[in-house]
Scaffold this active site. Structure first.
Site, PDB file in Angstrom:
ATOM      1  N   HIS A 163       0.929  -1.148   0.094  1.00 31.09           N
ATOM      2  CA  HIS A 163      -0.029  -0.168   0.077  1.00 31.09           C
ATOM      3  C   HIS A 163       0.761   1.278   0.157  1.00 31.09           C
ATOM      4  CE1 HIS A 163      -4.537   1.057   0.943  1.00 31.09           C
ATOM      5  NE2 HIS A 163      -3.668   1.717  -0.104  1.00 31.09           N
ATOM      6  N   ASP A 213     -10.055  -0.285   3.381  1.00 28.43           N
ATOM      7  CA  ASP A 213      -9.022  -0.832   4.099  1.00 28.43           C
ATOM      8  C   ASP A 213      -9.165  -1.202   5.337  1.00 28.43           C
ATOM      9  OD1 ASP A 213      -6.340  -1.473   4.939  1.00 28.43           O
ATOM     10  OD2 ASP A 213      -5.463   0.086   3.783  1.00 28.43           O
ATOM     11  N   HIS A 265      -6.750  -1.312   7.819  1.00 30.34           N
ATOM     12  CA  HIS A 265      -5.819  -0.462   8.501  1.00 30.34           C
ATOM     13  C   HIS A 265      -6.342   1.155   8.149  1.00 30.34           C
ATOM     14  CE1 HIS A 265      -4.253  -4.403   7.980  1.00 30.34           C
ATOM     15  NE2 HIS A 265      -3.835  -4.405   9.103  1.00 30.34           N
ATOM     16  N   ASP A 275      -3.465   3.222   7.839  1.00 27.18           N
ATOM     17  CA  ASP A 275      -2.307   3.652   7.263  1.00 27.18           C
ATOM     18  C   ASP A 275      -1.975   5.152   7.683  1.00 27.18           C
ATOM     19  OD1 ASP A 275      -2.115   1.167   6.330  1.00 27.18           O
ATOM     20  OD2 ASP A 275      -2.881   1.321   4.252  1.00 27.18           O
ATOM     21  N   HIS A 298       4.486   0.929   4.442  1.00 32.62           N
ATOM     22  CA  HIS A 298       2.857   0.584   3.634  1.00 32.62           C
ATOM     23  C   HIS A 298       1.899   0.868   4.697  1.00 32.62           C
ATOM     24  CE1 HIS A 298       2.087  -3.830   5.477  1.00 32.62           C
ATOM     25  NE2 HIS A 298       2.624  -3.132   5.970  1.00 32.62           N
ATOM     26  N   ASP A 358      -7.385  -1.772  -0.474  1.00 36.14           N
ATOM     27  CA  ASP A 358      -6.605  -2.677   0.204  1.00 36.14           C
ATOM     28  C   ASP A 358      -7.474  -4.167   0.227  1.00 36.14           C
ATOM     29  OD1 ASP A 358      -5.012  -4.463   1.566  1.00 36.14           O
ATOM     30  OD2 ASP A 358      -4.001  -2.766   2.516  1.00 36.14           O
ATOM     31  N   ASP A 378      -6.657  -6.502   1.943  1.00 32.65           N
ATOM     32  CA  ASP A 378      -7.063  -6.847   3.381  1.00 32.65           C
ATOM     33  C   ASP A 378      -8.535  -6.215   3.966  1.00 32.65           C
ATOM     34  OD1 ASP A 378      -6.249  -4.350   4.574  1.00 32.65           O
ATOM     35  OD2 ASP A 378      -4.372  -5.192   4.745  1.00 32.65           O
ATOM     36  N   GLU A 415      -1.879  -4.894  -2.287  1.00 32.40           N
ATOM     37  CA  GLU A 415      -1.696  -5.908  -1.321  1.00 32.40           C
ATOM     38  C   GLU A 415      -1.987  -7.246  -1.600  1.00 32.40           C
ATOM     39  OE1 GLU A 415       0.154  -5.587   1.182  1.00 32.40           O
ATOM     40  OE2 GLU A 415       0.383  -3.420   1.885  1.00 32.40           O
TER      41      GLU A 415
END
Length: 298
Positions: A98, A121, A123, A125, A138, A225, A227, A270
């Protein structure tokens, strides 16, 4: 219907698990061109930015991993994306980890007065060198795009910041570091965690996100992303977090964004085929792209 330009960014410098550099190849192997050819007047696959096999470095002052390399490669991506937008084509960037978003946003946002960002996402980030538990870049691209963090990252493209905090919507968050939580509250960043998605439903979340961004932006970048999805649906990612967005919820989100016609650039990041099951995650990424670009069941 318009032109689409695909650029691969096979960079794995922003984290420590090998394999995500093969993400663009896995996505192409999953049939991206065949899936999208009916949805655009023309598709140009521009190949990959050359990353090479550089040695891992750790910046002595900041403790950031591969800082100078990521900044250098991000500049290359920013230049390519900038030219794609100038040509009137839709830029679609394939990651890579990312951290590539630093370069994508640097190339895109110079063309807008108020670029909006949907950060899909698990996360945030939003770390900097001071708040990052790992030093992995990332986990920092959204912070860098806000102008927070090391100047080599914040100044990619020659200007800073790329996006305003009030123009960001994070969707799917379920793993936020303490420093990120503080930043989100201090900057007033709009976040839909999995709690909100469960409670409101994806329809309401996307309706609100579209309404919120339409009011204040003149273009919207989607940074997705893989994830963000539950590991059951997307096992081939470097930092899986259980309890994620479902396959069907994600298709609904992409379909609603397509109907709203607000997305002006996108990246899918990712995908790690080494950790995947028979290229399942790359195939999912391609299917979501189909929905984002207007593919319909009937």
């Amino acid at each position: 219907m318009k032109k689409l330009s695909i650029i691969g960014m096979p960079m794995d410098l922003g984290q420590m698990r090998r394999g995500v550099d093969m993400g663009p190849s896995a996505i192409r192997y999953a049939g991206i061109n065949e899936r999208l050819v009916r949805l655009f007047h023309s598709i140009e696959d521009m190949g990959d930015i050359t990353i090479g096999r550089p040695e891992v470095t750790i910046d002595k002052e900041s403790n950031l991993r591969n800082l100078e390399l990521i900044a250098e490669k991000s500049e290359l991506l920013a230049n390519v994306v900038n030219k794609i937008v100038e040509s009137g084509s839709f830029p679609l960037v394939l990651g890579g980890d990312h951290s590539i978003a630093i370069g994508t946003l640097a190339g895109v946002s110079r063309h807008y007065q108020n670029i909006g960002v949907i950060w899909y996402d698990a996360h945030g980030d939003l770390n900097t060198a001071e708040t990052s538990p790992s030093g992995n870049i990332h986990g920092m691209p959204l912070a860098a795009s806000l102008g927070l963090g090391h100047k080599l990252l914040t100044n990619v493209g020659g200007y800073c910041p790329k996006v305003k905090p009030e123009n960001i919507v994070i969707i799917g968050a379920r793993a936020l570091d303490e420093g990120e939580k503080i930043l989100i509250k201090n900057k007033g960043i709009k976040v839909y965690t999995m709690h909100e998605i469960d409670r409101l439903g994806m329809t309401k979340v996307i309706e609100e996100a579209i309404g919120y961004l339409k009011e204040r932006t003149d273009g919207v970048h989607l940074s997705l992303d893989l994830d963000s999805l539950d590991p059951h649906d997307a096992p081939g990612v470097g930092t899986p977090v259980t309890g994620g967005i479902s396959y069907r919820e994600s298709h609904l989100a992409m379909e609603m964004l397509a109907e709203a016609s607000i997305i002006t650039s996108a990246e899918f990041v990712e995908v790690n085929p080494i950790l995947d099951e028979r290229n399942k995650t790359a195939a999912l990424a391609v299917a979501l792209m189909g929905s984002l670009f207007g593919e319909k069941l009937l």
